[in-house]
Design a protein around this motif. Sequence first.
Motif, PDB file in Angstrom:
ATOM      1  N   ALA A  74       0.833  -1.207   0.000  1.00  0.00           N
ATOM      2  CA  ALA A  74       0.000   0.000   0.000  1.00  0.00           C
ATOM      3  C   ALA A  74       0.867   1.257   0.000  1.00  0.00           C
ATOM      4  O   ALA A  74       0.583   2.216  -0.736  1.00  0.00           O
ATOM      5  N   LEU A  75       1.921   1.265   0.795  1.00  0.00           N
ATOM      6  CA  LEU A  75       2.835   2.408   0.797  1.00  0.00           C
ATOM      7  C   LEU A  75       3.506   2.572  -0.562  1.00  0.00           C
ATOM      8  O   LEU A  75       3.633   3.679  -1.079  1.00  0.00           O
ATOM      9  N   ASN A  76       3.921   1.472  -1.145  1.00  0.00           N
ATOM     10  CA  ASN A  76       4.599   1.508  -2.428  1.00  0.00           C
ATOM     11  C   ASN A  76       3.648   1.946  -3.547  1.00  0.00           C
ATOM     12  O   ASN A  76       4.025   2.726  -4.421  1.00  0.00           O
ATOM     13  N   ASP A  77       2.405   1.457  -3.509  1.00  0.00           N
ATOM     14  CA  ASP A  77       1.429   1.780  -4.553  1.00  0.00           C
ATOM     15  C   ASP A  77       0.916   3.217  -4.447  1.00  0.00           C
ATOM     16  O   ASP A  77       0.835   3.928  -5.444  1.00  0.00           O
ATOM     17  N   GLN A  78       0.571   3.630  -3.231  1.00  0.00           N
ATOM     18  CA  GLN A  78       0.013   4.975  -3.044  1.00  0.00           C
ATOM     19  C   GLN A  78       1.097   6.032  -2.949  1.00  0.00           C
ATOM     20  O   GLN A  78       0.848   7.202  -3.197  1.00  0.00           O
ATOM     21  N   PHE A  79       2.275   5.641  -2.532  1.00  0.00           N
ATOM     22  CA  PHE A  79       3.469   6.485  -2.463  1.00  0.00           C
ATOM     23  C   PHE A  79       3.216   7.855  -1.812  1.00  0.00           C
ATOM     24  O   PHE A  79       3.508   8.900  -2.391  1.00  0.00           O
ATOM     25  N   PRO A  80       2.699   7.840  -0.570  1.00  0.00           N
ATOM     26  CA  PRO A  80       2.476   9.121   0.121  1.00  0.00           C
ATOM     27  C   PRO A  80       3.806   9.687   0.616  1.00  0.00           C
ATOM     28  O   PRO A  80       4.538   9.012   1.336  1.00  0.00           O
ATOM     29  N   PRO A  83       7.579  13.530   4.576  1.00  0.00           N
ATOM     30  CA  PRO A  83       8.770  14.282   4.996  1.00  0.00           C
ATOM     31  C   PRO A  83       8.845  14.574   6.488  1.00  0.00           C
ATOM     32  O   PRO A  83       9.923  14.896   6.996  1.00  0.00           O
ATOM     33  N   ASN A  84       7.729  14.455   7.207  1.00  0.00           N
ATOM     34  CA  ASN A  84       7.736  14.721   8.649  1.00  0.00           C
ATOM     35  C   ASN A  84       7.814  13.457   9.492  1.00  0.00           C
ATOM     36  O   ASN A  84       7.763  13.525  10.717  1.00  0.00           O
ATOM     37  N   LEU A  85       7.938  12.312   8.833  1.00  0.00           N
ATOM     38  CA  LEU A  85       8.014  11.034   9.534  1.00  0.00           C
ATOM     39  C   LEU A  85       9.459  10.709   9.878  1.00  0.00           C
ATOM     40  O   LEU A  85      10.352  10.834   9.042  1.00  0.00           O
ATOM     41  N   HIS A  86       9.677  10.285  11.114  1.00  0.00           N
ATOM     42  CA  HIS A  86      10.976   9.777  11.546  1.00  0.00           C
ATOM     43  C   HIS A  86      10.799   8.286  11.808  1.00  0.00           C
ATOM     44  O   HIS A  86       9.752   7.853  12.276  1.00  0.00           O
ATOM     45  N   TYR A  87      11.846   7.520  11.512  1.00  0.00           N
ATOM     46  CA  TYR A  87      11.666   6.069  11.623  1.00  0.00           C
ATOM     47  C   TYR A  87      12.964   5.355  11.982  1.00  0.00           C
ATOM     48  O   TYR A  87      14.057   5.903  11.907  1.00  0.00           O
ATOM     49  N   GLY A  88      12.761   4.077  12.334  1.00  0.00           N
ATOM     50  CA  GLY A  88      13.852   3.146  12.554  1.00  0.00           C
ATOM     51  C   GLY A  88      13.423   1.790  12.033  1.00  0.00           C
ATOM     52  O   GLY A  88      12.226   1.509  11.921  1.00  0.00           O
ATOM     53  N   LEU A 116      10.129   7.687   0.289  1.00  0.00           N
ATOM     54  CA  LEU A 116       8.959   8.467   0.700  1.00  0.00           C
ATOM     55  C   LEU A 116       9.357   9.723   1.475  1.00  0.00           C
ATOM     56  O   LEU A 116       8.510  10.430   1.997  1.00  0.00           O
ATOM     57  N   GLN A 117      10.647   9.978   1.555  1.00  0.00           N
ATOM     58  CA  GLN A 117      11.239  11.166   2.172  1.00  0.00           C
ATOM     59  C   GLN A 117      11.156  11.178   3.698  1.00  0.00           C
ATOM     60  O   GLN A 117      11.265  12.224   4.326  1.00  0.00           O
TER      61      GLN A 117
END
Length: 151
Positions: A74-80, A83-88, A116-117
């Motif tokens: 879903a992330l790959n298909d919709q590609f939202p 830029p404000n997301l931080h992750y690990g 996705l920035q």
Amino acid sequence: MAKIGVFVGSVFGGAEDVAQEVVETLTANGHVAQLYLEPLLTEFLEYQNDVVLIITSTTGQGELPDNILPLYCALNDQFPLLPNLHYGVISMGDSSYGEERYCGAGRQFDELLQQLQATPLAERLDIDACVNFDALEVTLPWLSGFIKQVV
């Protein structure tokens, strides 16, 4: 105190066990942490201005476990753009399957989130089942550094 979503990809429960301990540690450090074992895109996007932690094992030829594959697709298909997301990312695998397959699920998620920035808070942790029989032995020190980066 940060809002942290912990999204899990697990087949036999190893990643789920690690994730439960991670959530307890995050909560003990004053953060609001929520565990997602059947993660959906809508749940993931609730964290687009916060922090997510992907904890996933790797299956077969370096693939994502079935329970987290729909989120990835879903992330790959919709590609939202996020830029404000931080992750690990904590990726669990077995190096005996070869370098290209080793921790492939976590590597795929890490690459997608960068596209996705989103901003990584720490370098991806790759845990080799051939070396680390207890994944928590390497997860908890990594998590300590990750927590220091969470604002």
